[in-house]
Design a protein around this motif. Structure first.
Motif, PDB file in Angstrom:
ATOM      1  N   TYR A  69       0.835  -1.194   0.000  1.00 20.72           N
ATOM      2  CA  TYR A  69       0.000   0.000   0.000  1.00 20.72           C
ATOM      3  C   TYR A  69       0.876   1.253   0.000  1.00 20.72           C
ATOM      4  N   VAL A 112      -8.190   2.615  -1.949  1.00 19.99           N
ATOM      5  CA  VAL A 112      -8.905   1.815  -0.957  1.00 19.99           C
ATOM      6  C   VAL A 112      -9.661   2.721   0.018  1.00 19.99           C
ATOM      7  N   ILE A 130      -5.201   6.194   0.455  1.00 23.95           N
ATOM      8  CA  ILE A 130      -4.414   4.974   0.611  1.00 23.95           C
ATOM      9  C   ILE A 130      -4.792   4.092  -0.564  1.00 23.95           C
ATOM     10  N   GLU A 150      -3.812   0.499  -2.976  1.00 22.12           N
ATOM     11  CA  GLU A 150      -3.094  -0.763  -3.089  1.00 22.12           C
ATOM     12  C   GLU A 150      -2.236  -0.712  -4.351  1.00 22.12           C
ATOM     13  N   LYS A 190       6.292   2.411   0.931  1.00 23.75           N
ATOM     14  CA  LYS A 190       5.334   1.314   0.809  1.00 23.75           C
ATOM     15  C   LYS A 190       5.095   0.676   2.168  1.00 23.75           C
ATOM     16  N   THR A 215       0.814  -3.723   4.901  1.00 23.60           N
ATOM     17  CA  THR A 215      -0.611  -3.940   5.145  1.00 23.60           C
ATOM     18  C   THR A 215      -1.357  -2.610   5.139  1.00 23.60           C
ATOM     19  N   LEU A 216      -2.662  -2.719   4.974  1.00 25.70           N
ATOM     20  CA  LEU A 216      -3.515  -1.537   5.026  1.00 25.70           C
ATOM     21  C   LEU A 216      -3.434  -0.906   6.412  1.00 25.70           C
ATOM     22  N   ALA A 274      -0.388   1.274   6.752  1.00 29.17           N
ATOM     23  CA  ALA A 274      -0.569   2.544   6.036  1.00 29.17           C
ATOM     24  C   ALA A 274      -1.451   3.484   6.856  1.00 29.17           C
TER      25      ALA A 274
END
Length: 106
Positions: free
Chosen positions: A2, A23, A40, A42, A70, A73-74, A77
């Motif tokens: 992400y 996202v 955010i 992907e 980068k 994981t979401l 982020a």
């Protein structure tokens, strides 16, 4: 993976294109005024992010995604975004917003 895309209304904006799937989106409010917008996204494939300078003369740059920070994981982020937007006891709010429309292919 992400990435976080940043835009500052009236100054510049970043646009997610092919290889990036938005996202979540947020407005960053500082004392009630929108100071920045974050998306955010992907990272589905290495790509270039369109960076549009909104001041005259308007310029467009294509920045390779390899230069973006980068996150695995979401949640990582999101944590980074919360960290970037917190300033002690100041009135700073990260407010969810609708995802921006995807630019149309030329």
């Amino acid at each position: 993976m992400y990435v976080i895309l940043t835009s500052k209304p009236g100054q510049f904006r970043t646009e997610a294109g092919a290889g990036l799937q938005p996202v979540e989106a947020y407005d960053y409010l500082f004392y009630g005024r929108v100071r920045a917008q974050f998306v955010i996204a992907e990272l589905q494939a290495e790509t270039r992010v369109r960076l549009v300078d909104e001041t005259e003369p308007v310029t467009v740059n294509l920045v390779p995604s390899k230069f973006l920070e980068k996150f695995d994981t979401l949640e990582r982020a999101r944590a980074e975004l919360r960290h970037l937007c917190s300033f002690g006891h100041m009135d700073a709010v990260l407010q969810p917003r609708a995802l921006p429309p995807m630019p149309r292919a030329a």
